[in-house]
Design an enzyme around this catalytic site. Structure first.
Site, mmCIF file in Angstrom:
data_model
loop_
_atom_site.group_PDB
_atom_site.id
_atom_site.type_symbol
_atom_site.label_atom_id
_atom_site.label_comp_id
_atom_site.label_asym_id
_atom_site.label_seq_id
_atom_site.Cartn_x
_atom_site.Cartn_y
_atom_site.Cartn_z
ATOM 1 N N ASP A 121 -7.954 3.944 0.888
ATOM 2 C CA ASP A 121 -7.046 4.090 2.022
ATOM 3 C C ASP A 121 -7.830 4.597 3.241
ATOM 4 O O ASP A 121 -8.320 5.728 3.245
ATOM 5 C CB ASP A 121 -5.945 5.078 1.667
ATOM 6 C CG ASP A 121 -4.815 5.093 2.670
ATOM 7 O OD1 ASP A 121 -5.016 4.618 3.819
ATOM 8 O OD2 ASP A 121 -3.724 5.584 2.321
ATOM 9 N N CYS A 133 -1.671 0.801 7.220
ATOM 10 C CA CYS A 133 -3.110 0.502 7.306
ATOM 11 C C CYS A 133 -3.464 -0.758 6.510
ATOM 12 O O CYS A 133 -3.606 -1.829 7.077
ATOM 13 C CB CYS A 133 -3.963 1.668 6.804
ATOM 14 S SG CYS A 133 -3.869 3.182 7.782
ATOM 15 N N ARG A 134 -3.584 -0.610 5.191
ATOM 16 C CA ARG A 134 -4.107 -1.699 4.367
ATOM 17 C C ARG A 134 -3.170 -2.891 4.222
ATOM 18 O O ARG A 134 -3.591 -4.035 4.411
ATOM 19 C CB ARG A 134 -4.480 -1.167 2.976
ATOM 20 C CG ARG A 134 -5.613 -0.171 3.006
ATOM 21 C CD ARG A 134 -5.777 0.509 1.670
ATOM 22 N NE ARG A 134 -4.624 1.386 1.426
ATOM 23 C CZ ARG A 134 -4.390 2.007 0.271
ATOM 24 N NH1 ARG A 134 -5.213 1.850 -0.747
ATOM 25 N NH2 ARG A 134 -3.331 2.784 0.131
ATOM 26 N N SER A 135 -1.916 -2.662 3.868
ATOM 27 C CA SER A 135 -1.035 -3.812 3.631
ATOM 28 C C SER A 135 -0.707 -4.592 4.900
ATOM 29 O O SER A 135 -0.702 -5.834 4.850
ATOM 30 C CB SER A 135 0.224 -3.415 2.859
ATOM 31 O OG SER A 135 0.969 -2.433 3.515
ATOM 32 N N CYS A 194 0.871 -1.182 0.000
ATOM 33 C CA CYS A 194 0.000 0.000 0.000
ATOM 34 C C CYS A 194 0.907 1.230 0.000
ATOM 35 O O CYS A 194 2.083 1.131 -0.312
ATOM 36 C CB CYS A 194 -0.996 -0.017 1.153
ATOM 37 S SG CYS A 194 -0.310 0.229 2.809
ATOM 38 N N ASN A 202 2.296 1.532 4.352
ATOM 39 C CA ASN A 202 2.466 0.287 5.098
ATOM 40 C C ASN A 202 2.071 0.430 6.570
ATOM 41 O O ASN A 202 2.684 -0.153 7.455
ATOM 42 C CB ASN A 202 3.894 -0.232 4.961
ATOM 43 C CG ASN A 202 4.096 -1.674 5.441
ATOM 44 O OD1 ASN A 202 5.150 -2.000 5.959
ATOM 45 N ND2 ASN A 202 3.119 -2.539 5.270
#
Length: 149
Positions: free
Chosen positions: A120, A13-15, A8, A11
């Site tokens: 995001d 939140c999402r990943s 993401c 690095n």
């Protein structure tokens, strides 16, 4: 061995959420799972607290993870590089060295959702919505791996 890298922007939140989701859902499979960001602003930092809390409510633990930036060697270490949105895909493709693993969108593994991007949650504040998409895509990815034997 199958090695999966989630990417993401920062690095945090999402990943890292996707890393924890896949590790949990694929427990017992022979997988290496990691995550990183296209930018290095948060290198060494833990995931964003609201992401940690949202994941914890569903049984995923992000607390030990630390942010890092994607490196050229990642394209040769990982057999699957899965990115969270089209912007991350463009950024990741621009860093891909010759002969490296070609990145693709994580939501390619959940085509029935009709989406390409996982927004995001740093900006949208929709951590649960991001988790819904990540879980569905990780389920699809696991099904794909299992069907490949």
């Amino acid at each position: 061995m199958t090695a999966v890298l989630f990417v993401c922007l920062g690095n945090i939140c999402r990943s890292p959420t996707a890393e924890a989701v896949l590790r949990t859902k694929a427990a017992g499979m022979d997988l290496t799972v990691d995550s990183c960001g296209t930018g290095g602003w948060h290198e060494g930092e833990p995931p964003y607290l609201p992401a940690i809390e949202a994941a914890a409510r569903r049984g995923y633990d992000l607390r030990a993870l630390r942010a890092r930036q994607i490196s050229a060697s990642d394209f040769h270490r990982f057999s699957h590089i899965l990115v969270m949105d089209r912007s991350n895909l463009r950024d990741t493709l621009s860093r891909m060295p010759p002969g490296g693993t070609r990145p693709r969108l994580l939501l390619d593994y959940a085509p029935d959702l009709g989406k390409t991007d996982i927004a995001d949650p740093w900006y949208s504040r929709d951590f649960d919505g991001a988790l819904d998409l990540i879980e569905a895509a990780c389920d699809g990815f696991i099904r794909t791996l299992q069907s490949q034997g």
